[in-house]
Scaffold this motif. Sequence first.
Motif, PDB file in Angstrom:
ATOM      1  N   ASP A  85      -8.515  -8.128  -5.290  1.00 50.07           N
ATOM      2  CA  ASP A  85      -7.613  -8.910  -4.435  1.00 50.07           C
ATOM      3  C   ASP A  85      -6.157  -8.478  -4.576  1.00 50.07           C
ATOM      4  OD1 ASP A  85      -7.577 -10.978  -2.472  1.00 50.07           O
ATOM      5  OD2 ASP A  85      -6.605 -12.311  -3.918  1.00 50.07           O
ATOM      6  N   ASP A  86      -5.933  -7.397  -5.311  1.00 49.29           N
ATOM      7  CA  ASP A  86      -4.562  -6.899  -5.482  1.00 49.29           C
ATOM      8  C   ASP A  86      -4.460  -5.429  -5.079  1.00 49.29           C
ATOM      9  OD1 ASP A  86      -6.000  -5.802  -7.554  1.00 49.29           O
ATOM     10  OD2 ASP A  86      -4.465  -6.153  -9.084  1.00 49.29           O
ATOM     11  N   GLY A  87      -5.369  -4.992  -4.217  1.00 48.81           N
ATOM     12  CA  GLY A  87      -5.327  -3.609  -3.747  1.00 48.81           C
ATOM     13  C   GLY A  87      -4.144  -3.381  -2.818  1.00 48.81           C
ATOM     14  N   PHE A  88      -3.928  -2.110  -2.479  1.00 47.43           N
ATOM     15  CA  PHE A  88      -2.787  -1.773  -1.625  1.00 47.43           C
ATOM     16  C   PHE A  88      -3.186  -0.622  -0.709  1.00 47.43           C
ATOM     17  CE2 PHE A  88       1.821  -2.993  -2.116  1.00 47.43           C
ATOM     18  CZ  PHE A  88       2.190  -2.613  -0.837  1.00 47.43           C
ATOM     19  N   ILE A  89      -2.782  -0.725   0.550  1.00 47.17           N
ATOM     20  CA  ILE A  89      -3.004   0.351   1.515  1.00 47.17           C
ATOM     21  C   ILE A  89      -1.659   0.720   2.125  1.00 47.17           C
ATOM     22  CG2 ILE A  89      -4.067   1.001   3.709  1.00 47.17           C
ATOM     23  CD1 ILE A  89      -6.400  -0.839   2.943  1.00 47.17           C
ATOM     24  N   ILE A  90      -1.307   1.997   2.020  1.00 44.41           N
ATOM     25  CA  ILE A  90      -0.034   2.488   2.546  1.00 44.41           C
ATOM     26  C   ILE A  90      -0.300   3.583   3.562  1.00 44.41           C
ATOM     27  CG2 ILE A  90       2.151   3.639   2.002  1.00 44.41           C
ATOM     28  CD1 ILE A  90       2.011   2.432  -0.792  1.00 44.41           C
ATOM     29  N   HIS A  91       0.233   3.396   4.757  1.00 46.94           N
ATOM     30  CA  HIS A  91       0.196   4.440   5.779  1.00 46.94           C
ATOM     31  C   HIS A  91       1.500   5.239   5.698  1.00 46.94           C
ATOM     32  CE1 HIS A  91      -3.193   2.327   7.213  1.00 46.94           C
ATOM     33  NE2 HIS A  91      -2.647   1.634   8.208  1.00 46.94           N
ATOM     34  N   VAL A 150      -0.446  -4.421   2.418  1.00 45.08           N
ATOM     35  CA  VAL A 150      -0.381  -3.234   3.264  1.00 45.08           C
ATOM     36  C   VAL A 150       1.084  -2.931   3.580  1.00 45.08           C
ATOM     37  CG1 VAL A 150      -2.618  -3.755   4.300  1.00 45.08           C
ATOM     38  CG2 VAL A 150      -0.542  -4.519   5.451  1.00 45.08           C
ATOM     39  N   GLY A 151       1.331  -1.670   3.891  1.00 49.90           N
ATOM     40  CA  GLY A 151       2.683  -1.283   4.277  1.00 49.90           C
ATOM     41  C   GLY A 151       2.684   0.140   4.797  1.00 49.90           C
ATOM     42  N   GLU A 152       3.824   0.541   5.338  1.00 49.16           N
ATOM     43  CA  GLU A 152       3.964   1.907   5.813  1.00 49.16           C
ATOM     44  C   GLU A 152       5.324   2.448   5.412  1.00 49.16           C
ATOM     45  OE1 GLU A 152       3.651   1.916  10.077  1.00 49.16           O
ATOM     46  OE2 GLU A 152       5.595   0.951  10.364  1.00 49.16           O
ATOM     47  N   ILE A 153       5.380   3.758   5.266  1.00 48.22           N
ATOM     48  CA  ILE A 153       6.635   4.456   5.012  1.00 48.22           C
ATOM     49  C   ILE A 153       6.879   5.363   6.198  1.00 48.22           C
ATOM     50  CG2 ILE A 153       7.902   5.979   3.452  1.00 48.22           C
ATOM     51  CD1 ILE A 153       5.983   5.046   1.230  1.00 48.22           C
ATOM     52  N   SER A 154       8.044   5.223   6.813  1.00 50.28           N
ATOM     53  CA  SER A 154       8.355   5.940   8.051  1.00 50.28           C
ATOM     54  C   SER A 154       9.552   6.858   7.836  1.00 50.28           C
ATOM     55  CB  SER A 154       8.640   4.936   9.172  1.00 50.28           C
ATOM     56  OG  SER A 154       7.547   4.059   9.361  1.00 50.28           O
ATOM     57  N   PRO A 155       9.319   8.075   7.379  1.00 49.32           N
ATOM     58  CA  PRO A 155      10.436   8.983   7.121  1.00 49.32           C
ATOM     59  C   PRO A 155      10.851   9.783   8.343  1.00 49.32           C
ATOM     60  CG  PRO A 155       8.404   9.949   6.311  1.00 49.32           C
ATOM     61  CD  PRO A 155       8.036   8.617   6.911  1.00 49.32           C
ATOM     62  N   ILE A 193      -3.665   5.743   0.049  1.00 51.88           N
ATOM     63  CA  ILE A 193      -2.476   6.307   0.678  1.00 51.88           C
ATOM     64  C   ILE A 193      -2.940   7.170   1.844  1.00 51.88           C
ATOM     65  CG2 ILE A 193      -0.338   7.597   0.372  1.00 51.88           C
ATOM     66  CD1 ILE A 193      -0.459   5.252  -1.519  1.00 51.88           C
ATOM     67  N   ASN A 194      -2.785   6.661   3.057  1.00 53.32           N
ATOM     68  CA  ASN A 194      -3.165   7.413   4.258  1.00 53.32           C
ATOM     69  C   ASN A 194      -2.021   8.358   4.620  1.00 53.32           C
ATOM     70  OD1 ASN A 194      -5.808   6.531   5.170  1.00 53.32           O
ATOM     71  ND2 ASN A 194      -4.895   4.528   5.522  1.00 53.32           N
ATOM     72  N   ASN A 195      -2.079   9.552   4.071  1.00 50.03           N
ATOM     73  CA  ASN A 195      -0.982  10.503   4.246  1.00 50.03           C
ATOM     74  C   ASN A 195      -1.311  11.630   5.227  1.00 50.03           C
ATOM     75  OD1 ASN A 195       1.430  12.262   3.360  1.00 50.03           O
ATOM     76  ND2 ASN A 195      -0.347  13.517   2.812  1.00 50.03           N
ATOM     77  N   LEU A 219      -7.809   8.072  14.020  1.00 46.57           N
ATOM     78  CA  LEU A 219      -9.181   7.697  13.687  1.00 46.57           C
ATOM     79  C   LEU A 219      -9.495   7.923  12.212  1.00 46.57           C
ATOM     80  CD1 LEU A 219     -11.089   8.976  16.848  1.00 46.57           C
ATOM     81  CD2 LEU A 219     -10.429   6.642  16.272  1.00 46.57           C
ATOM     82  N   GLY A 220      -9.078   9.059  11.658  1.00 43.86           N
ATOM     83  CA  GLY A 220      -9.316   9.307  10.239  1.00 43.86           C
ATOM     84  C   GLY A 220      -8.652   8.247   9.380  1.00 43.86           C
ATOM     85  N   LEU A 221      -7.419   7.919   9.713  1.00 47.87           N
ATOM     86  CA  LEU A 221      -6.687   6.857   9.005  1.00 47.87           C
ATOM     87  C   LEU A 221      -7.442   5.537   9.105  1.00 47.87           C
ATOM     88  CD1 LEU A 221      -2.918   6.061   9.102  1.00 47.87           C
ATOM     89  CD2 LEU A 221      -4.501   4.387  10.072  1.00 47.87           C
ATOM     90  N   SER A 222      -7.965   5.235  10.275  1.00 45.49           N
ATOM     91  CA  SER A 222      -8.665   3.966  10.489  1.00 45.49           C
ATOM     92  C   SER A 222      -9.978   3.900   9.727  1.00 45.49           C
ATOM     93  CB  SER A 222      -8.907   3.749  11.986  1.00 45.49           C
ATOM     94  OG  SER A 222      -7.682   3.651  12.689  1.00 45.49           O
ATOM     95  N   VAL A 223     -10.710   5.014   9.710  1.00 47.21           N
ATOM     96  CA  VAL A 223     -11.975   5.036   8.963  1.00 47.21           C
ATOM     97  C   VAL A 223     -11.707   4.873   7.476  1.00 47.21           C
ATOM     98  CG1 VAL A 223     -13.978   6.427   8.341  1.00 47.21           C
ATOM     99  CG2 VAL A 223     -13.184   6.398  10.707  1.00 47.21           C
ATOM    100  N   CYS A 224     -10.723   5.582   6.958  1.00 52.06           N
ATOM    101  CA  CYS A 224     -10.359   5.447   5.536  1.00 52.06           C
ATOM    102  C   CYS A 224      -9.968   4.011   5.213  1.00 52.06           C
ATOM    103  CB  CYS A 224      -9.213   6.386   5.186  1.00 52.06           C
ATOM    104  SG  CYS A 224      -9.664   8.118   5.046  1.00 52.06           S
TER     105      CYS A 224
END
Length: 247
Positions: free
Chosen positions: A133-139, A184-189, A86-88, A114-119
């Motif tokens: 193969d079932d991992g998840f990355i959320i920005h 992958v996905g993002e949450i945009s509040p 979770i790139n928060n 950059l921090g988000l990209s390195v993570c």
Amino acid sequence: MDRYQGRVALVTGASAGIGAAITQALLRRGVNVVGLARRVDRVQALELKDAPGKLYALEGDLSKEESILAAFKWIKENLSGVDILINNAGILIDEQLTSGRTESWTRMLDVNVLGLSVCTREAVQDMISRGVDDGFIIHINSLWGHTPPANSDTAMYAATKHAVRVLLEGLRKDLVARKSNIRVGEISPGMVKTEILTNTTNWTEDLYKQLNYMEAEDVAEAAIYMLSQHPRVQVYDIILRPTGNPY
């Protein structure tokens, strides 16, 4: 969420606000969470004794690559690896483009982009190397990643959030090309009541008295929804707006 019980999530910027809410939401659902933040004592305070998930608090600075790499090394050596990222972590500094300080812009770009990209890079490489193969990355993005900046003094911050949206699509295409099922996905509040105004000059806590806002837990629930979908479903972007807020 059953597939993620007992597995490892890394949440950046976990010490407060949205990061803290997501950390506790994952712990309640049996996910082991590594909370990464500079204020490690505040991450430790998020532990829930009655939650099935276990909390690991790590001190780290998202503006420094060596700090991020040290965190991933610790996770690999002690918890095998990261299954959810979770790139928060994010910083908002309100300075005009014609008079802003270079160090302020650098700080936002270092953390928000950059921090988000390195993570993300480290998490994907870790997942692939372990055959996950079932991992998840959320920005955790922002409504400002989809719209023009609200004011000229937030233009650089908004630019970092537009970058996050572009990076997400690049990541999705990269994984498709690899024939990976990592989602992958993002949450945009829109406006959420957090500590993000700490580094601002023109934006103060009075803003929460003037406009409708959401709570950090609302964003956490969106993250759980995204993670809970069937593996064939990739919820790519969730936009959250406070009811009644005109912006």
